[in-house]
Design an enzyme around this catalytic site. Structure first.
Site, PDB file in Angstrom:
ATOM      1  N   GLY A 164      22.081 -19.631  17.629  1.00 29.14           N
ATOM      2  CA  GLY A 164      21.503 -20.502  18.227  1.00 29.14           C
ATOM      3  C   GLY A 164      23.119 -19.977  19.257  1.00 29.14           C
ATOM      4  O   GLY A 164      22.873 -19.941  21.051  1.00 29.14           O
TER       5      GLY A 164
ATOM      6  N   GLN B 210      27.338 -30.653  20.155  1.00 30.17           N
ATOM      7  CA  GLN B 210      25.967 -31.512  20.289  1.00 30.17           C
ATOM      8  C   GLN B 210      25.996 -33.441  19.977  1.00 30.17           C
ATOM      9  O   GLN B 210      25.228 -33.900  20.605  1.00 30.17           O
ATOM     10  CB  GLN B 210      25.301 -31.055  19.204  1.00 30.17           C
ATOM     11  CG  GLN B 210      24.816 -29.849  18.964  1.00 30.17           C
ATOM     12  CD  GLN B 210      24.457 -28.950  17.584  1.00 30.17           C
ATOM     13  OE1 GLN B 210      24.647 -30.179  16.378  1.00 30.17           O
ATOM     14  NE2 GLN B 210      23.717 -27.975  17.325  1.00 30.17           N
TER      15      GLN B 210
ATOM     16  N   ARG C  65      11.617 -24.928  13.170  1.00 33.05           N
ATOM     17  CA  ARG C  65      10.636 -23.927  14.286  1.00 33.05           C
ATOM     18  C   ARG C  65       9.891 -23.737  13.104  1.00 33.05           C
ATOM     19  O   ARG C  65       9.847 -23.666  12.190  1.00 33.05           O
ATOM     20  CB  ARG C  65      11.221 -23.137  14.917  1.00 33.05           C
ATOM     21  CG  ARG C  65      11.931 -22.696  14.649  1.00 33.05           C
ATOM     22  CD  ARG C  65      13.483 -21.777  15.276  1.00 33.05           C
ATOM     23  NE  ARG C  65      14.291 -23.168  15.623  1.00 33.05           N
ATOM     24  CZ  ARG C  65      14.969 -23.618  14.979  1.00 33.05           C
ATOM     25  NH1 ARG C  65      14.560 -22.959  14.247  1.00 33.05           N
ATOM     26  NH2 ARG C  65      16.168 -24.494  15.148  1.00 33.05           N
TER      27      ARG C  65
ATOM     28  N   GLY D 204      22.343 -25.322   3.689  1.00 33.58           N
ATOM     29  CA  GLY D 204      22.259 -25.868   2.670  1.00 33.58           C
ATOM     30  C   GLY D 204      22.497 -27.144   1.652  1.00 33.58           C
ATOM     31  O   GLY D 204      22.684 -28.206   2.792  1.00 33.58           O
TER      32      GLY D 204
ATOM     33  N   HIS E 179      18.801 -19.527   2.052  1.00 35.56           N
ATOM     34  CA  HIS E 179      20.001 -20.662   2.871  1.00 35.56           C
ATOM     35  C   HIS E 179      20.009 -20.076   4.134  1.00 35.56           C
ATOM     36  O   HIS E 179      19.855 -18.626   4.616  1.00 35.56           O
ATOM     37  CB  HIS E 179      21.738 -20.585   2.146  1.00 35.56           C
ATOM     38  CG  HIS E 179      22.437 -21.228   3.250  1.00 35.56           C
ATOM     39  ND1 HIS E 179      23.499 -20.546   3.484  1.00 35.56           N
ATOM     40  CD2 HIS E 179      21.977 -22.414   3.344  1.00 35.56           C
ATOM     41  CE1 HIS E 179      23.847 -21.121   4.053  1.00 35.56           C
ATOM     42  NE2 HIS E 179      23.848 -22.189   4.331  1.00 35.56           N
ATOM     43  N   ASP E 180      20.213 -20.726   5.011  1.00 35.42           N
ATOM     44  CA  ASP E 180      19.158 -20.469   6.682  1.00 35.42           C
ATOM     45  C   ASP E 180      20.851 -19.253   7.232  1.00 35.42           C
ATOM     46  O   ASP E 180      20.511 -18.598   7.481  1.00 35.42           O
ATOM     47  CB  ASP E 180      19.566 -21.199   7.744  1.00 35.42           C
ATOM     48  CG  ASP E 180      20.762 -23.017   7.838  1.00 35.42           C
ATOM     49  OD1 ASP E 180      21.477 -22.144   7.408  1.00 35.42           O
ATOM     50  OD2 ASP E 180      20.453 -23.292   8.460  1.00 35.42           O
TER      51      ASP E 180
END
Length: 489
Positions: free
Chosen positions: A402, A304, A17, A83, A236-237
Site C-alpha cells: 500500500g 497512520q 480484505r 507475524g 506471513h504477509d
C-alpha cells in the site's frame, strides 16, 4: 480448465480484505477484484491490547460467502496475516486466554532476560532472526511467567493465519514462513528449536512441525455445499509480498511498505555472521527454500497514528501540502522504540524534535514531512547496511504494498538511496498469496514464473534518483539520528 478462481484473505495490522483472483491460464492474465474490506484495530480487553479475532473471522466468512453467492466456483483459498502473534487452544479447540497483540506492553523487559540467560549470539546462531521485543519467543515467556494458570489448559498454539485456516477447515497447520518470525525455529533444521522453546516455558507439544507453503490444509465447506481447498500459502504477509515483487535480478532489493516497512533481498543462504548480528539482520523463511534477508522498519505506522489522532481522511491532500514544504527540517529515527505505541504519536514526535534541538513540527503537513523525510533517510541507511552485508551494491529497489502509492515518499526514497525505484504492485501480499495457490493448482511452475505474470499484468512506476535533491545532501548527516534506543536492537 482455462480459468481459475482463487480467493486471498489478506489481513494486515490495520485492515483486512477478501480478494478474488481470476487467472486465464491460456493467456496468462491475472485480475483481482476486492470482494470485502474491513477494519482491523486493537482493543483493550482486561488491560491488554488485543485483536478482535471473532470479528475478523466473521468478516472472512462474510467475504467468502459473497463470492459463493455470486455463483463463482472457487478453486482454492489462502490466508496471510501479520507475524508473531498467536492464539492458544485447549484440547477441545476452544480458545485459552486472550489474543494479545504484539503491541501490548507485557513483553517489556523480557528480551533482555533472554540475552542474559541464553545469550544474544546463541539465540541468533539458532534462529537467525532479528531481535524485536515483541517476537513470539518473548510473548510466550511473558505469558508463562505472568499468567501461569493458563498454561495447564493449553494443548495447541497456532499463529494467526494458521488459526483462521483452522477455523475454516478444522485442521491444524504450522506454516513455515510465518513460523520463522517467532524466533523459535532453528535455522538449520526448519523445526522448532528445543532450547529456545524450553526457555519460553511453552511445551513443544503445542506445536506441529512447520510445513513449507504449498500444501492443502483442509477444506472449507461453502454455503452451497462445495468443498473448497484451503492452501497453506506463504502466510506471513511480507513473505507473500516478496513473492509478488518482480525482482529483476540478484542486485534488486525490495521494500514492502505498509504499517511496517520491511527492506531486504532474497538469498539462497542465510546471513548469520557476527556482522549480520551486529546489524540486527533477520533471515525469515520464504518460498522455495529462499531466505528473506531483511530489516524491520516502523514504517507508515507513525503516519497512520497521526492520521487517526488528527482525524485526517484526505491523505492525498495532506501529501500535496507536505510536498510543498522544505525537506529535512525535522528528522527523527522512525525505529526509536518510543514510537511503538505511544499514547500520542504527534506529541511523541514533537518531543523528540524538541529534545534534539530541532524545529518542532506543528501542522499536520509538517508532521507528515518529518515522517516521510525520516523514513527515506532510514531506508537509505539500511540499504547501505544490506549492501555491505552481501558485499555488492544494489542497482534498484522495488517498493510494493500500500505504501508504494505514495509518490512523494517513493521519490524521496530514490533520491536518498541513490538508485532507481520501481513502485508496484500495490496488492503485493494478496498477489503473492494467489501465486502460491496457482502453483499448488499446477497452473504455474515456480515463483519466477509467477513474477513474470505479475510484471505482465500490473503497472509499475519508475522513479529516477535526483543526486542534487535536498534529501540526498542529508544522507551522511542522518546517522547520528539513529543513535537512539531502537525498536530493532
Amino acid at each position: 480448465m482455462t480459468f481459475r478462481h482463487c480467493v486471498a484473505v489478506d489481513l494486515g495490522a490495520s485492515s483486512g480484505r477478501v480478494m478474488l483472483a481470476r487467472y486465464d491460464s491460456k493467456h496468462r492474465t491475472l485480475t483481482l477484484r476486492e470482494i470485502h474490506r474491513f477494519v482491523n484495530c486493537l482493543q483493550k480487553t482486561d488491560g491488554f491490547d488485543t485483536w478482535d479475532i471473532d470479528s475478523l473471522e466473521k468478516d472472512i466468512r462474510l467475504g467468502l460467502k459473497k463470492v459463493c453467492n455470486e455463483g463463482i466456483l472457487i478453486d482454492s483459498i489462502g490466508i496471510d496475516t501479520w507475524g508473531v502473534d498467536y492464539v492458544l487452544l485447549d484440547k477441545q479447540g476452544q480458545r485459552v486466554g486472550l489474543p494479545v497483540s504484539y503491541r501490548d506492553n507485557r513483553t517489556t523487559g523480557i528480551m533482555p532476560q533472554a540475552l542474559v540467560q541464553i545469550g544474544k549470539s546463541e539465540i541468533y546462531r539458532r534462529s537467525g532472526i532479528q531481535f524485536l521485543p515483541f517476537n513470539t519467543i518473548y510473548q510466550l515467556r511473558a505469558l508463562t511467567k505472568q499468567q501461569p494458570e493458563l498454561t495447564a489448559q493449553v494443548a495447541h498454539a497456532l499463529l494467526m493465519p494458521d488459526y483462521f485456516s483452522y477455523r475454516l477447515t478444522g485442521e491444524m497447520n504450522w506454516e513455515y514462513t510465518n513460523a520463522t518470525t517467532t524466533q523459535l525455529v532453528n535455522i538449520n533444521t526448519d523445526d522448532w528449536d528445543d532450547t529456545l522453546l524450553a526457555w519460553t516455558g511453552a511445551k513443544k507439544s503445542w506445536f506441529g512441525r512447520p510445513s513449507h507453503p504449498g500444501n492443502v490444509i483442509g477444506d472449507w465447506i461453502c454455503p452451497q455445499g462445495n468443498r473448497i481447498p484451503v492452501v497453506a500459502v506463504a502466510s506471513h504477509d511480507t513473505a507473500s509480498a516478496v513473492i509478488a515483487s518482480p525482482l529483476a535480478n540478484k542486485h534488486s532489493a525490495y521494500l514492502s511498505s505498509g504499517t511496517w516497512s520491511l527492506m531486504g533481498f532474497e538469498s539462497k543462504m542465510p546471513y548469520t555472521t557476527d556482522e549480520a548480528l551486529a546489524a540486527n539482520i533477520t533471515n525469515e523463511g520464504g518460498a522455495e527454500g529462499r531466505y528473506r534477508v531483511l530489516k524491520n522498519i516502523m514504517g507508515l505506522w507513525l503516519l497512520q497514528r497521526v492520521l487517526k489522532e488528527r482525524r485526517i481522511t484526505d491523505l492525498p491532500a495532506l501529501i500535496a501540502q507536505t510536498e510543498a514544504l522544505p525537506a529535512c527540517r525535522f528528522l527523527i529515527n522512525p525505529n526509536d522504540d518510543r514510537f511503538i505505541n505511544p499514547d500520542d504519536m504527534r506529541a511523541e514526535i514533537q518531543a523528540v524534535c524538541r529534545e534534539t534541538d530541532q524545529p518542532v513540527p506543528v501542522s499536520d503537513a509538517e508532521l507528515a514531512r518529518c515522517i516521510f523525510d525520516s523514513l527515506a533517510l532510514l531506508y537509505a541507511d539500511i540499504l547501505h547496511e544490506l549492501a555491505n552485508l552481501r558485499g555488492e551494491k544494489f542497482t534498484q529497489l522495488h517498493i510494493v504494498g500500500g505504501g508504494c502509492q505514495n509518490s512523494l515518499l517513493n521519490q524521496l526514497c530514490a533520491d536518498a538511496c541513490g538508485i532507481r525505484v520501481i513502485a508496484g504492485p500495490v496488492e503485493a501480499s494478496t498477489l503473492g498469496n494467489i501465486g502460491i495457490q496457482l502453483m499448488t493448482l499446477d497452473e504455474l511452475n515456480n515463483v519466477d514464473d509467477f513474477r513474470q505474470v505479475v510484471s505482465a499484468n500490473y503497472d509499475l512506476t519508475t522513479y529516477i534518483p535526483n543526486p542534487d535533491s535536498e534529501i540526498a545532501r542529508h544522507v551522511a548527516q542522518f546517522q547520528p539520528k539513529r543513535q537512539t534506543k531502537e525498536l530493532c536492537a
